[in-house]
Motif scaffolding. Structure first.
Motif, PDB file in Angstrom:
ATOM      1  N   THR A  24       1.729  12.711  -3.469  1.00  0.00           N
ATOM      2  CA  THR A  24       1.316  11.740  -2.312  1.00  0.00           C
ATOM      3  C   THR A  24       2.294  12.165  -0.923  1.00  0.00           C
ATOM      4  OG1 THR A  24       1.157   9.828  -3.722  1.00  0.00           O
ATOM      5  CG2 THR A  24       1.421   9.194  -1.419  1.00  0.00           C
ATOM      6  N   VAL A  25       1.366  12.358   0.101  1.00  0.00           N
ATOM      7  CA  VAL A  25       2.153  12.559   1.405  1.00  0.00           C
ATOM      8  C   VAL A  25       2.261  11.217   2.032  1.00  0.00           C
ATOM      9  CG1 VAL A  25       1.801  13.759   3.719  1.00  0.00           C
ATOM     10  CG2 VAL A  25       0.768  14.766   1.763  1.00  0.00           C
TER      11      VAL A  25
ATOM     12  N   ASN B  59      -2.348  16.309  -1.362  1.00  0.00           N
ATOM     13  CA  ASN B  59      -2.251  14.599  -1.189  1.00  0.00           C
ATOM     14  C   ASN B  59      -2.847  14.069  -2.251  1.00  0.00           C
ATOM     15  OD1 ASN B  59      -1.290  12.297  -0.070  1.00  0.00           O
ATOM     16  ND2 ASN B  59      -3.201  12.106   1.357  1.00  0.00           N
TER      17      ASN B  59
ATOM     18  N   SER C 154       1.778  11.712   7.029  1.00  0.00           N
ATOM     19  CA  SER C 154       1.087  13.001   7.279  1.00  0.00           C
ATOM     20  C   SER C 154       1.490  13.586   8.587  1.00  0.00           C
ATOM     21  CB  SER C 154      -0.549  12.875   7.207  1.00  0.00           C
ATOM     22  OG  SER C 154      -0.731  11.857   8.252  1.00  0.00           O
TER      23      SER C 154
ATOM     24  N   PHE D 283      -2.788  19.584   2.880  1.00  0.00           N
ATOM     25  CA  PHE D 283      -2.218  18.895   1.842  1.00  0.00           C
ATOM     26  C   PHE D 283      -2.927  18.689   0.778  1.00  0.00           C
ATOM     27  CE2 PHE D 283       0.403  17.653   5.438  1.00  0.00           C
ATOM     28  CZ  PHE D 283       1.655  18.121   5.138  1.00  0.00           C
TER      29      PHE D 283
ATOM     30  N   LYS E 215      -1.792  11.889  -5.579  1.00  0.00           N
ATOM     31  CA  LYS E 215      -0.522  11.019  -6.334  1.00  0.00           C
ATOM     32  C   LYS E 215      -0.065  11.815  -7.614  1.00  0.00           C
ATOM     33  CE  LYS E 215       1.261   6.620  -7.714  1.00  0.00           C
ATOM     34  NZ  LYS E 215       1.251   5.138  -7.479  1.00  0.00           N
TER      35      LYS E 215
ATOM     36  N   GLY F 178       0.916   7.412   3.712  1.00  0.00           N
ATOM     37  CA  GLY F 178      -0.380   8.249   3.901  1.00  0.00           C
ATOM     38  C   GLY F 178      -0.481   8.363   5.479  1.00  0.00           C
TER      39      GLY F 178
END
Lengths: 326, 727
Positions: free
Chosen positions: B617-618, B678, B621, B676, B680, B7
């Motif tokens: 999840t990113v 972002n 980034s 995003f 999960k 992340g």
């Protein structure tokens, strides 16, 4: 690419002698076009005469006449204060051409000598009268979206690719030439040729002749100028249509007008008749529209490039409006 | 406890190598005695080779050999029984020419210049036959193979009965991947049955497998190196005939041979996005509830292979619609075989579907965002399964706010800025969130450093960086002490880098092997260290690269040192389980574009882009943002500039160079906001990361085209949207 010899003469006379002795020899300066042509097998000179050591790199103003040496780089011309002050149109057109990397290599003389970007000229497996006279024109009946709408022949419909030359023809420049028979001056409008029956000849340079520079006479076009280049992407693309417009306006009246187009003909295309319609008129959209109509009267289109006529008309109007700042 | 690294915006672990020239791409390698190759390619589009005269070429300086079907070593795999009548192009096997640009000989010399020159001296004569490269003139040849089943849900062509409907045809031209790095290979037969390759590939194991079959060699006799790849976008997902040609030349000459193809040959030798003609019929109630979608597509393939992709699939599952039918056909043309190009078929299909949605919204006098919300699919309508995660509605909302969607006029042609018409457009994208099978090994050294290996590829997204982050979180070891090594066929097996699944697939293996490493460390501790002997290995806490038992903390490194172990190696294979049967797993994207169109010249300028990704999840980034921006740039090309032009009389490309085939340049690329979700994904894999590479591009072209319509009232259904189509 074939094997070739390479010479780098120290004097103009030696350079001219080196070319004159060898029928396939070519001058090379920036080489931004010639090397591509050699790599593609379009040209196979047995000798390259590198002129980069000749003292032809300068920009001077004498008696209001601007002189630009043939080896002055496109990037140097574009940025030069004398050019920006006296002939801002020339600076604009140069910055619309190629990329900064290419402008840093390409010279003033070389820019005038660049060959058409017609795909068929570059691909030696397909017929092309410009490359191989008599083999036929593949662009006629082929993919001709980028091709000429003015002055073409049934031998060739290629266009001249330069942006710089559009301003030079509009500004009544003169080409300075040295050759085996001495020096001569060629009015810019007479330097490049229409294809006719000899599409292999792009210009009127004689055997062994070398461009040494250009001269641009004093002109009133220091304020109301604009170069509009319409292209498929925002940079690094040849013009679909381009228009160089220069106006001399006082008291809301057009005293002088220059118009020239790129991407439409085998040579930089000056629009004398359209210019005449503007003299003495006020700078209005209606008057610009009349000029645009006159400018495109002789247009002839092919399968994929009919759009260039309305695009040319609209571009003339837009460029004139931008130049006039109305 | 140490901060999570997944992340974070971490710099690329190989960034310094790349910008300092330290990264070695395939062509940078130089095995002892290496020679250089150049191809002789056919200027004929169909026919036979009747003669090859290599006399002059063989006499040219430095030439080692000229290899063609007349003298190439046999490829044992060409003779293997194969029921499929279309077995690909068997290069240098016979005299047959299927397409313009097909290699007919390879010239090998001691310098590149000499090879190129000698190639120009090879005289090939052909018996030319009639060719066809124009899809419009070959529609009667359209066919379906067994992989291309029609789809029907509910009633076919139900859109025709709808109160409001749109029927339209959408065309995309051939697009070429054109990564910066040219394709090619270095082939080196170290012994007559031991082959080493330096390749540009998206999968070293896949290359190894292809060659194993073709050359009938055991896997252990084929080594493939490909640690750095200078962009690929799908063109390096398979082995190509020119690579086989190089391997054959190296075999015949018994020296390492390097081939790097030309930019021109990038159009004919390494695939492309096929041309596609699509027809969509879409109908809705007056309130905008979709009642039927029909999506038909025809795309081109080569004469010798059927290339199929998922062009019509998005229409089956994107929207809640009771009646959907799709139909997909291929047309063989005298061209080389296409291959997946970023977003692959889905990007082609999304242009049609997401344009049609916009057309329908216009007809309904409805905001196209509202139309999409009304028809949002809460469960997967194709398979009737819940989504593992889906935050599409949030994505629409975030994107709309960022672009200023409320400024859009429902009536086209109403907005203006400085003499330019202004329009806003949007679209959605979707791509299956995959997870395959991969193996990774983890080597913990006594100095506390960790090396994780897997035969994955990195074509640019920053794979090693993401893997280091995943390993760091799994082990608690600092990122600076972790290396992830990829691109070697001797490493544990990983699939090709394609279909947006590397993080999901390889990342899971990395996570799992790290967990198993911790288990092993725990076992070591319980067996040998007094403070841990009452614990079970699985109950030991791991923090920051240490084992923890009450107040006792033991460094992994110290444990290995105490046990006099130079290293500890664990290998783990990881793959998805039954969850993939219980959930529909997709990544979603939303694209918004603000464009200006010059009314006089037809020039389109994109002023602002907002792309939103719902990709779980990113992991990183920074690299994720770069990947999304790359998709935007590719999407601008698809929408506005890219088109490979063929002169059908010759069957030959006429814009096969970077000057005439227009990929977007910096000046075409506007300020781009990447957002995003972002969140999960709770199901797909341990990281909760779904794929991102494809959704960055899928749908994008429609957002631009819809914005152009909003600006001008002109609907351009044939890409790219060049100025001539708008004046």
């Amino acid at each position: 690419m074939n094997q070739f010899s390479y010479v780098r003469p120290a004097s103009q006379q030696a350079a001219i002698d080196a070319i004159t002795r060898d029928s396939s020899a070519r001058f090379i300066a920036g080489g931004t076009n010639l090397l591509d042509l050699m790599k593609n097998g379009v040209l196979a000179p047995e000798k390259l005469v590198d002129i980069n050591r000749l003292p032809l790199k300068n920009i001077t103003l004498n008696n209001n006449i601007l002189h630009i040496g043939a080896l002055t780089l496109n990037s140097e011309v574009a940025a030069h204060p004398l050019v920006k002050t006296h002939h801002p149109l020339l600076s604009q057109v140069l910055l619309a051409g190629a990329s900064q990397q290419l402008r840093n290599m390409a010279t003033t003389g070389g820019n005038m000598m660049q060959r058409t970007r017609c795909s068929y000229f570059y691909d030696i497996t397909m017929p092309c009268n410009k490359r191989t006279p008599g083999s036929g024109c593949s662009a006629i009946g082929g993919i001709n979206r980028m091709h000429a709408i003015f002055g073409a022949s049934d031998q060739c419909i290629a266009v001249h690719p330069s942006d710089m030359c559009i301003a030079l023809v509009a500004l009544d420049a003169t080409v300075l030439v040295a050759g085996p028979k001495g020096n001569r001056r060629i009015p810019f409008g007479e330097f490049h040729r229409l294809p006719g029956n000899t599409p292999d000849k792009d210009n009127n340079l004689g055997k062994g002749e070398l461009i040494t520079g250009i001269e641009i006479p004093h002109s009133p076009f220091t304020q109301n100028v604009y170069y509009l280049k319409v292209r498929d992407r925002a940079s690094y693309a040849f013009a679909l249509v381009s228009v160089a417009a220069a106006l001399d306006i006082s008291n809301n009246t057009i005293r002088g007008a220059r118009l020239a187009m790129g991407g439409v003909a085998h040579k930089p295309w000056r629009l004398h008749e359209a210019e005449k319609t503007l003299i003495g008129k006020s700078p209005t959209a209606d008057n610009f529209r009349i000029a645009a109509t006159v400018a495109t009267q002789s247009a002839r289109t092919y399968q994929h490039n009919a759009f260039k006529v309305p695009m040319a008309q609209n571009s003339i109007v837009t460029a004139l409006q931008k130049a006039a700042a109305v | 406890m140490k901060k999570q690294t997944v992340g974070q915006s971490m710099d690329r672990v190989d960034g310094r190598l790349k910008v300092t020239g330290g990264a070695r791409y395939f062509a940078d390698h130089q095995p002892e005695g290496m020679l250089y190759a150049a191809l002789v390619c056919s200027p004929v589009s169909s026919g036979r080779i009747t003669a090859i005269d290599a006399t002059k070429a063989l006499r040219a300086p430095g030439v080692a050999d000229v290899v063609s079907h007349l003298n190439a070593p046999p490829v044992p795999g060409y003779k293997v029984e194969n029921p499929n009548p279309k077995q690909g192009l068997k290069i240098f096997h016979d005299d047959r020419i299927y397409s313009n640009g097909q290699p007919v000989a390879i010239v090998v010399a001691n310098t590149l210049e000499r090879a190129v020159y000698a190639a120009s001296l090879v005289k090939v004569t052909y018996a030319q036959e009639v060719h066809q490269t124009d899809m419009a003139h070959s529609m009667d040849q359209a066919f379906q193979n067994k992989n291309m089943k029609d789809y029907l849900r509910g009633e076919a062509d139900a859109w025709k009965k709808a109160p409001v409907s749109v029927e339209a045809e959408y065309n995309i031209p051939i697009e070429v991947h054109n990564p910066m790095e040219l394709a090619g290979i270095i082939a080196h037969w170290e012994t007559p049955d031991k082959l080493t390759l330096y390749a540009k590939t998206q999968g070293v194991k896949s290359v190894q497998q292809s060659l194993k079959t073709l050359f009938q060699l055991p896997e252990s006799q084929i080594t493939v190196h490909s640690q750095f790849v200078g962009g690929a976008f799908g063109m390096a997902l398979r082995i190509w005939p020119m690579e086989i040609a190089t391997i054959l030349a190296a075999k015949k000459i018994r020296k390492p041979v390097k081939l790097v193809i030309t930019r021109k040959d990038m159009f004919t030798l390494v695939g492309y996005r096929p041309a596609a003609k699509q027809r969509i019929g879409i109908g809705a109630t007056a309130e905008g509830k979709l009642t039927g979608i029909t999506h038909e597509a025809v795309a081109n393939t080569s004469p010798y292979e059927d290339f199929t992709e998922a062009i019509v699939n998005m229409s089956r599952m994107m929207y809640a619609c009771p009646n959907v039918n799709t139909h997909y056909q291929l047309v063989p043309l005298n061209l080389s075989t296409p291959v997946w190009m970023r977003g692959p078929g889905e990007a082609t299909g999304a242009f049609a579907l997401e344009s049609a949605i916009d057309e329908l919204a216009h007809k309904l006098h409805m905001d196209p965002l509202q139309l999409r919300l009304v028809n949002h699919a809460d469960i997967d309508p194709e398979r009737n399964l819940p989504y593992s995660s889906k935050y599409l509605k949030e994505a629409y909302e975030m994107g709309a706010a960022k672009i200023g969607w409320q400024q859009r006029s429902q009536t086209p042609g109403k907005l203006e800025e400085n003499g330019w018409l202004v329009g806003y457009g949007m679209s959605s994208g979707v791509f299956g969130a995959g997870r395959g099978r991969a193996t990774a090994s983890a080597t913990l050294k006594a100095d506390g450093s960790l090396v994780v290996r897997s035969a994955a590829a990195d074509i640019g997204p920053g794979t090693a960086t993401a893997m280091v982050q995943i390993a760091a979180d799994a082990t608690g070891i600092d990122v600076k002490k972790i290396k992830f090594l990829l691109g070697e066929s001797e490493y544990p097996e990983a699939p090709r880098q394609g279909g947006s699944s590397t993080v999901s697939t390889v990342g899971s293996a990395v996570n799992d092997v790290c967990r198993n490493l911790q288990q092993k460390l725990g076992e070591l501790a319980t067996a040998n260290i007094p403070a841990f002997k009452d614990l079970k290995a699985e109950n030991i806490q791991h923090e920051d690269g240490q084992l923890v038992a009450g107040n006792t903390r033991l460094d992994y490194a110290a444990l290995l040192q105490q046990q006099q172990l130079p290293e500890l190696v664990v290998t783990t294979t990881s793959q998805a389980g039954d969850e993939r049967k219980q959930y529909a797993m997709y990544s979603f994207s939303v694209h918004f574009a603000k464009v200006q169109v010059h009314p006089a010249t037809g020039v389109v300028r994109i002023k602002h882009i907002v792309s939103v990704a719902d990709s779980g999840t990113v992991v990183n980034s920074k690299t994720a943002r770069s990947q999304m921006i790359g998709g935007v740039v590719g999407g601008i090309g698809m929408a506005l500039t890219e088109e490979a032009l063929i002169d059908h009389r010759f069957g030959r490309y006429v814009n096969n160079n970077y000057a005439d085939y227009h990929v977007p340049v910096n000046a075409d690329t506007p300020p781009t906001d990447v957002l995003f979700i972002n969140k999960k994904d709770p199901v797909i894999n341990p990281m909760g990361a779904k794929g991102m590479g494809e959704i960055a591009l899928i749908g994008f072209a429609a957002a631009v085209s819809n914005a152009v319509f909003n600006a001008t009232g002109k609907r351009v259904r044939d890409l790219p949207i060049t100025p001539d189509k708008l004046i």
